[in-house]
Design a protein around this motif. Structure first.
Motif, mmCIF file in Angstrom:
data_model
loop_
_atom_site.group_PDB
_atom_site.id
_atom_site.type_symbol
_atom_site.label_atom_id
_atom_site.label_comp_id
_atom_site.label_asym_id
_atom_site.label_seq_id
_atom_site.Cartn_x
_atom_site.Cartn_y
_atom_site.Cartn_z
ATOM 1 N N TYR A 87 3.571 -5.176 9.129
ATOM 2 C CA TYR A 87 2.924 -6.364 8.829
ATOM 3 C C TYR A 87 1.528 -5.796 7.956
ATOM 4 O O TYR A 87 1.152 -6.604 7.299
ATOM 5 C CB TYR A 87 2.009 -7.198 10.109
ATOM 6 C CG TYR A 87 3.270 -7.939 10.754
ATOM 7 C CD1 TYR A 87 4.223 -8.888 10.294
ATOM 8 C CD2 TYR A 87 3.723 -7.498 12.235
ATOM 9 C CE1 TYR A 87 5.402 -9.335 11.203
ATOM 10 C CE2 TYR A 87 4.257 -8.194 13.457
ATOM 11 C CZ TYR A 87 5.030 -9.233 12.569
ATOM 12 O OH TYR A 87 6.480 -9.874 13.190
ATOM 13 N N ALA A 88 1.668 -4.548 7.810
ATOM 14 C CA ALA A 88 0.097 -4.282 6.996
ATOM 15 C C ALA A 88 0.442 -4.366 5.370
ATOM 16 O O ALA A 88 1.791 -5.259 5.149
ATOM 17 C CB ALA A 88 0.916 -2.631 7.147
ATOM 18 N N GLY A 89 -0.127 -4.819 4.170
ATOM 19 C CA GLY A 89 -0.737 -5.602 3.593
ATOM 20 C C GLY A 89 -1.512 -6.714 3.140
ATOM 21 O O GLY A 89 -1.206 -7.271 2.479
ATOM 22 N N GLU A 90 -1.707 -7.529 4.666
ATOM 23 C CA GLU A 90 -2.848 -8.804 4.965
ATOM 24 C C GLU A 90 -3.512 -8.484 4.090
ATOM 25 O O GLU A 90 -4.840 -8.938 5.059
ATOM 26 C CB GLU A 90 -2.677 -9.352 6.145
ATOM 27 C CG GLU A 90 -0.938 -9.977 6.953
ATOM 28 C CD GLU A 90 -0.191 -11.111 5.951
ATOM 29 O OE1 GLU A 90 -0.959 -11.811 5.385
ATOM 30 O OE2 GLU A 90 0.668 -11.471 6.088
ATOM 31 N N LEU A 91 -4.173 -8.527 2.624
ATOM 32 C CA LEU A 91 -4.784 -8.876 2.014
ATOM 33 C C LEU A 91 -5.792 -10.092 1.869
ATOM 34 O O LEU A 91 -6.759 -10.139 1.932
ATOM 35 C CB LEU A 91 -5.065 -8.450 1.380
ATOM 36 C CG LEU A 91 -6.451 -8.044 0.372
ATOM 37 C CD1 LEU A 91 -6.886 -6.784 0.700
ATOM 38 C CD2 LEU A 91 -5.438 -7.416 -1.571
ATOM 39 N N GLY A 122 2.422 -0.066 8.535
ATOM 40 C CA GLY A 122 1.489 -0.148 9.598
ATOM 41 C C GLY A 122 3.140 -0.635 10.635
ATOM 42 O O GLY A 122 3.994 -0.079 10.817
ATOM 43 N N SER A 123 2.324 -1.364 12.476
ATOM 44 C CA SER A 123 3.062 -0.197 13.410
ATOM 45 C C SER A 123 4.437 -1.472 13.892
ATOM 46 O O SER A 123 5.179 -1.008 14.040
ATOM 47 C CB SER A 123 2.013 -0.265 14.644
ATOM 48 O OG SER A 123 1.765 -1.408 15.143
ATOM 49 N N LEU A 163 -9.454 -5.068 8.454
ATOM 50 C CA LEU A 163 -8.816 -3.838 8.692
ATOM 51 C C LEU A 163 -7.501 -3.840 9.877
ATOM 52 O O LEU A 163 -6.886 -3.310 8.660
ATOM 53 C CB LEU A 163 -9.920 -2.437 9.436
ATOM 54 C CG LEU A 163 -9.376 -1.827 9.152
ATOM 55 C CD1 LEU A 163 -10.160 -0.928 7.372
ATOM 56 C CD2 LEU A 163 -11.056 -0.476 9.857
ATOM 57 N N LEU A 181 1.040 -1.189 -0.171
ATOM 58 C CA LEU A 181 -0.249 0.189 -0.056
ATOM 59 C C LEU A 181 0.717 1.533 -0.071
ATOM 60 O O LEU A 181 1.625 1.670 0.527
ATOM 61 C CB LEU A 181 -0.703 0.161 1.632
ATOM 62 C CG LEU A 181 -1.554 -1.422 1.184
ATOM 63 C CD1 LEU A 181 -2.618 -1.191 3.300
ATOM 64 C CD2 LEU A 181 -2.635 -1.477 0.708
ATOM 65 N N ASN A 211 -5.626 -6.802 9.984
ATOM 66 C CA ASN A 211 -5.090 -7.191 9.202
ATOM 67 C C ASN A 211 -4.229 -6.443 7.759
ATOM 68 O O ASN A 211 -3.587 -6.731 7.860
ATOM 69 C CB ASN A 211 -6.131 -9.093 8.222
ATOM 70 C CG ASN A 211 -5.652 -10.050 9.529
ATOM 71 O OD1 ASN A 211 -5.528 -10.062 10.497
ATOM 72 N ND2 ASN A 211 -6.618 -10.948 9.284
ATOM 73 N N LEU A 212 -5.171 -6.171 7.252
ATOM 74 C CA LEU A 212 -4.251 -5.224 6.109
ATOM 75 C C LEU A 212 -3.459 -3.630 6.380
ATOM 76 O O LEU A 212 -2.698 -3.585 5.850
ATOM 77 C CB LEU A 212 -5.759 -4.460 5.528
ATOM 78 C CG LEU A 212 -5.554 -3.338 3.789
ATOM 79 C CD1 LEU A 212 -5.199 -4.402 3.450
ATOM 80 C CD2 LEU A 212 -7.325 -2.958 3.698
ATOM 81 N N LEU A 213 -3.816 -3.059 8.209
ATOM 82 C CA LEU A 213 -3.379 -2.136 7.870
ATOM 83 C C LEU A 213 -2.326 -2.124 9.481
ATOM 84 O O LEU A 213 -1.417 -1.070 9.485
ATOM 85 C CB LEU A 213 -3.903 -0.943 8.087
ATOM 86 C CG LEU A 213 -5.209 -0.525 7.015
ATOM 87 C CD1 LEU A 213 -5.824 0.461 7.454
ATOM 88 C CD2 LEU A 213 -4.162 -0.241 5.667
ATOM 89 N N ASN A 214 -2.033 -3.153 9.832
ATOM 90 C CA ASN A 214 -0.750 -3.437 11.536
ATOM 91 C C ASN A 214 -1.664 -2.575 11.948
ATOM 92 O O ASN A 214 -0.375 -1.339 12.492
ATOM 93 C CB ASN A 214 0.053 -4.414 10.461
ATOM 94 C CG ASN A 214 0.454 -3.792 12.064
ATOM 95 O OD1 ASN A 214 2.459 -3.593 12.244
ATOM 96 N ND2 ASN A 214 0.519 -4.653 13.154
ATOM 97 N N LEU A 249 3.207 1.993 3.020
ATOM 98 C CA LEU A 249 2.559 1.884 4.721
ATOM 99 C C LEU A 249 2.529 -0.375 4.949
ATOM 100 O O LEU A 249 2.610 -0.344 4.464
ATOM 101 C CB LEU A 249 1.169 1.688 4.242
ATOM 102 C CG LEU A 249 -0.099 2.067 4.954
ATOM 103 C CD1 LEU A 249 -1.189 2.229 4.481
ATOM 104 C CD2 LEU A 249 0.125 1.304 5.899
#
Lengths: 318, 318
Positions: A158-162, A154-155, B248, A145, B250-253, A152
């Protein structure tokens, strides 16, 4: 004027690709190594050895930094490879520190999808857009993303787990514990597993003839030829991917969706969800989506380019 | 030392709140005006007049900038109010330019949820986290997404449309054209509409007694008291919100989910989805979610504070 060179290391479950890349994205030279991975020690030795052999043979300008793209979970801040599902890495490896100590230049780590997304940002769609989704469907499903020209993360990166967006209420149980996740329905690995499970109930299916060589491309062709099992698997993938992408477009308002990965490489699945994705989102949001296009980067090189991008980001050049 | 003051204008469908705010988030003074909105001209006059009256009476330090938070669609780059559903604004208004010409200081516009998210970023959870979701459920559903300390706007400022994530396959038709969207199931407006539609089929429901004064808080209390219709509406909202939030996360962490809005203000709905959201995401992702907490900002003030934040961002102070 001295030329800036960055080393990329693309670490997969079966091979390691090491290369020297210019700031322009031009690959000066690259070499492929086998990933031996019987144990943790052998796995790590494979990586260190590949870099050692490549660097010994390298006779160009001194590289500014090394970037390593890896399967699994990464902490880019500390340069730690936390864990990998398909390799015997079950506890953290301070890989960036080890490589930095050996070669004396900055080292960056990230996961393979984040790395590929960085390659898109530097040398692909990112040259004309700051807001895009990079969709990768192969064995699994994931998304990179990019908004405001930034990946992006994430914290905790791990962001992107679509792949674990629920798209079928009361769908089948996913290994993650929820029902109806996207990944088992739309990934290559998921579709092949579904075929294997369903084939005994479809004695007349064309898909029997492929045996272990079956690919998603053959499933799609069989669906076009009227095979009912292939049709069901393909239609579920179309419906689910369409739902997920419209959800994603509504939520994130991207300018482009760029795609890559083996399951999407023949264009079949994307061609069948395109109308849904272009008409499903809210009016103003769909009007600002310019299109769904294949990555312009060579799929054989995107991992290496992505790894080199990680080096670019820490090597003093943005 | 001179004090920096920013003017915030919170424009809703029924009221306009104008205030002078310090860089610390401290509101020095504020005044509420009625939003007269019979026509486009009257609507715009209401806004200009409210600002005029407030500024005439203001005797503190010269404000650095003005921020305006509005319902509807905004182009923050050009300072244009594009459209509003609940007000007679059906074609673009160059509002920032108009106000800048009148008062001679920088003017920023954005939508109300982006503005509230900016207030969270400056004076709420953003003081301790760079990666959070601001979930707002009232009449509708929307989300403010903050990553790396930046509000994610998307390519045309429409990011955050969580209300049109599909959460029920083959659910009811949403005005957006898809089936099973989150908003009609979980928003206050959606739940009240569902009760109204279902009440004739439930002659014994407690909910009949409330008539037009019915609120979601009363629906939740009736569900706790065993009312079957209230139970069904509430359970659907719990299931759907849980699904959407796990998707949300999972996608954005995110590190935190912060919530606000009338439908969530009694805490009932969040308390009922908390376990799902804390256990449903992938292991590493759920471990990095620190919690789901109410906004610490006063709900009566968050719109004004958000509008002032827009001014802060363009007023030379970050």
């Amino acid at each position: 004027m001295s030329e800036s060179v960055f080393i990329g290391v693309d670490v997969g479950a079966t091979k390691i690709l090491v290369g020297a890349v210019r700031q322009t994205g031009n690959i000066i030279s690259s070499r492929r190594f086998k990933m031996e991975h019987e144990t943790r020690a052998i796995t790590l030795h494979s990586i260190h050895n590949a870099l050692e052999v490549f660097m010994q043979a390298w006779d160009g300008p001194a590289p500014r930094a090394i970037g390593i793209g890896l399967v699994g979970q990464i902490d880019p801040e500390t340069g730690t490879w936390l864990e990998a599902m398909n390799l015997p890495i079950k506890s953290p490896v301070p890989l960036a520190g080890q490589v930095r100590d050996r070669f004396g230049i900055p080292v960056a780590l990230d996961n393979d999808v984040h790395a590929a997304t960085m390659a898109e940002l530097h040398w692909g769609i990112g040259t004309e857009s700051k807001d895009f989704l990079y969709l990768n469907i192969g064995t699994g499903v994931s998304a990179g993303l990019v908004f405001g020209g930034q990946l992006l993360r994430g914290s905790k990166n791990y962001a992107g787990e679509l792949g674990h967006m629920v798209v079928q209420s009361d769908g089948e149980l996913c290994p993650c514990g929820r029902r109806g996740c996207l990944e088992p329905i739309v990934s290559g690995g998921g579709m092949l597993a579904r075929v294997k499970k369903e084939l005994p109930n479809h004695p007349d299916s064309i898909l029997h003839s492929f045996g272990k060589t079956l690919t998603t491309h053959q499933i799609f062709k069989a669906a076009d030829a009227g095979d009912p099992l292939a049709g069901k698997i393909s239609n579920d993938a179309i419906d689910s991917l369409g739902t997920a992408l419209v959800n994603l477009v509504n939520l994130l308002n991207p300018e482009w969706i760029v795609y890559g990965g083996g399951t999407l490489s023949d264009g079949w699945l994307i061609d069948h969800v395109r109308e849904n994705v272009e008409t499903g989102p809210l009016t103003m949001i769909r009007k600002s989506l310019k299109g769904i296009i294949p990555s312009r980067l060579n799929p054989e090189q995107v991992g290496l380019l992505g790894a080199a991008c990680l080096a670019l980001d820490i090597g003093g050049i943005k």
